[in-house]
Scaffold this active site. Structure first.
Site, short mmCIF file in Angstrom:
data_model
loop_
_atom_site.label_atom_id
_atom_site.label_comp_id
_atom_site.label_asym_id
_atom_site.label_seq_id
_atom_site.Cartn_x
_atom_site.Cartn_y
_atom_site.Cartn_z
N ASP A 72 0.87 -1.17 0.00
CA ASP A 72 0.00 0.00 0.00
C ASP A 72 0.91 1.23 0.00
O ASP A 72 2.14 1.11 -0.18
CB ASP A 72 -1.00 -0.04 1.17
CG ASP A 72 -0.34 0.19 2.53
OD1 ASP A 72 0.91 0.24 2.61
OD2 ASP A 72 -1.07 0.31 3.52
N HIS A 73 0.31 2.40 0.22
CA HIS A 73 1.11 3.63 0.23
C HIS A 73 2.16 3.61 1.34
O HIS A 73 3.25 4.14 1.17
CB HIS A 73 0.19 4.84 0.40
CG HIS A 73 -0.74 4.74 1.56
ND1 HIS A 73 -1.77 3.81 1.60
CD2 HIS A 73 -0.79 5.40 2.76
CE1 HIS A 73 -2.40 3.92 2.76
NE2 HIS A 73 -1.83 4.86 3.47
N CYS A 86 3.46 -3.03 3.98
CA CYS A 86 2.61 -1.90 4.37
C CYS A 86 3.33 -1.17 5.50
O CYS A 86 4.52 -1.39 5.71
CB CYS A 86 1.19 -2.36 4.74
SG CYS A 86 1.02 -3.38 6.20
N GLY A 87 2.64 -0.31 6.21
CA GLY A 87 3.31 0.46 7.26
C GLY A 87 3.92 -0.44 8.32
O GLY A 87 5.08 -0.29 8.69
N THR A 88 3.12 -1.36 8.79
CA THR A 88 3.58 -2.27 9.85
C THR A 88 3.82 -3.69 9.36
O THR A 88 4.47 -4.49 10.05
CB THR A 88 2.52 -2.38 10.96
OG1 THR A 88 1.30 -2.85 10.34
CG2 THR A 88 2.27 -1.04 11.63
N GLY A 89 3.22 -4.05 8.23
CA GLY A 89 3.21 -5.45 7.76
C GLY A 89 2.08 -6.25 8.38
O GLY A 89 1.78 -7.36 7.93
N ILE A 90 1.44 -5.68 9.39
CA ILE A 90 0.40 -6.43 10.12
C ILE A 90 -0.87 -6.58 9.27
O ILE A 90 -1.40 -7.68 9.13
CB ILE A 90 0.08 -5.75 11.47
CG1 ILE A 90 1.31 -5.80 12.38
CG2 ILE A 90 -1.10 -6.45 12.14
CD1 ILE A 90 1.17 -4.97 13.65
N GLY A 91 -1.35 -5.47 8.74
CA GLY A 91 -2.57 -5.55 7.94
C GLY A 91 -2.40 -6.48 6.75
O GLY A 91 -3.29 -7.30 6.46
N MET A 92 -1.26 -6.39 6.10
CA MET A 92 -1.00 -7.27 4.95
C MET A 92 -0.99 -8.74 5.37
O MET A 92 -1.53 -9.60 4.67
CB MET A 92 0.34 -6.92 4.30
CG MET A 92 0.34 -5.64 3.48
SD MET A 92 -0.78 -5.74 2.07
CE MET A 92 -0.17 -4.35 1.09
N HIS A 137 10.92 -23.90 8.33
CA HIS A 137 9.99 -24.66 9.17
C HIS A 137 8.53 -24.48 8.76
O HIS A 137 7.75 -25.43 8.84
CB HIS A 137 10.12 -24.25 10.63
CG HIS A 137 11.41 -24.67 11.26
ND1 HIS A 137 11.65 -24.60 12.61
CD2 HIS A 137 12.56 -25.16 10.71
CE1 HIS A 137 12.88 -25.03 12.88
NE2 HIS A 137 13.46 -25.37 11.74
N ARG A 173 9.60 -33.38 9.66
CA ARG A 173 8.62 -33.12 10.72
C ARG A 173 7.90 -31.80 10.50
O ARG A 173 6.74 -31.63 10.93
CB ARG A 173 9.29 -33.15 12.09
CG ARG A 173 10.26 -32.01 12.36
CD ARG A 173 11.00 -32.20 13.68
NE ARG A 173 11.78 -31.04 14.06
CZ ARG A 173 12.97 -30.73 13.55
NH1 ARG A 173 13.51 -31.49 12.60
NH2 ARG A 173 13.63 -29.66 13.96
N HIS A 174 8.56 -30.87 9.84
CA HIS A 174 7.92 -29.57 9.58
C HIS A 174 6.80 -29.71 8.55
O HIS A 174 5.80 -29.00 8.61
CB HIS A 174 8.96 -28.56 9.14
CG HIS A 174 10.05 -28.38 10.15
ND1 HIS A 174 9.80 -27.92 11.42
CD2 HIS A 174 11.38 -28.65 10.08
CE1 HIS A 174 10.94 -27.90 12.10
NE2 HIS A 174 11.91 -28.34 11.31
C1 RB5 Z 1 -1.69 2.79 6.41
O1 RB5 Z 1 -1.73 4.01 7.07
C2 RB5 Z 1 -1.39 1.68 7.39
O2 RB5 Z 1 -2.48 1.46 8.21
C3 RB5 Z 1 -1.02 0.42 6.65
O3 RB5 Z 1 0.08 0.67 5.83
C4 RB5 Z 1 -0.63 -0.78 7.48
O4 RB5 Z 1 0.31 -0.45 8.45
C5 RB5 Z 1 -1.74 -1.58 8.02
O5 RB5 Z 1 -1.53 -2.61 8.68
#
Ligand code: RB5
Length: 144
Positions: A11-12, A68-74, A101, A135-136
């Site tokens: 994303d951006h 993405c910003g954190t990688g979490i949303g992705m 693994h 095993r993995h």
């Molecule tokens: C965008 O502002 C931000 O929320 C996105 O890049 C990401 O970090 C979501 O997990």
């Protein structure tokens, strides 16, 4: 290294690192497809995650990279697609073991969390590391 066909997206919030990773892939003649986003304009990361995840599941690509910003949303979004094992990595050990693994088929990175050079080291290790199987494999089969 296995025959890599990479699908990449961001994303951006991950756009700059996506471009840096594409430079890395180009320099090594690793085939890739860029599924966006193509500008710094704000966009919705789940759409990009789905595009990359579905491409990996289709077999047209065998590895996905999402930033993405954190990688979490992705990582949350990509892991909704059946057959995707997306690993959010902020260190090289996790990158290596997510392949060895967990047979991770998507790598997620957070541009606002880790430095550019660490991100590129993570990509390098993640692409070069094979699945150990044994095993993995049994454990990954349980997930599937
Ligand atoms: C965008 O502002 C931000 O929320 C996105 O890049 C990401 O970090 C979501 O997990």
């Amino acid at each position: 290294m296995e025959d890599l066909k990479v699908a990449i997206g961001s994303d951006h919030g991950g756009f700059l690192y996506k471009e840096k990773i594409i430079d890395y892939l180009k320099a090594r003649n690793i085939p890739y497809v860029d599924l966006g986003t193509l500008t710094r304009e704000a966009c919705d990361y789940p759409e990009i995650a789905r595009a990359v995840a579905e491409r990996v599941i289709s077999g047209k690509s065998n590895r996905g990279i999402l930033v993405c910003g954190t990688g979490i949303g992705m990582s949350i979004a990509a892991n909704k697609v059946r057959g995707i094992r997306a690993a959010l990595c902020g260190d090289t050990y996790s990158a290596r073991v997510s392949r060895a693994h967990n047979n991770a088929n998507v790598l997620c990175l957070g541009e606002r969390v880790i430095g550019e050079h660490l991100a590129l080291d993570i990509v390098d290790i993640w692409l070069k590391t094979g699945f150990e199987g044994g095993r993995h494999k049994r454990r990954v089969d349980i997930i599937e």
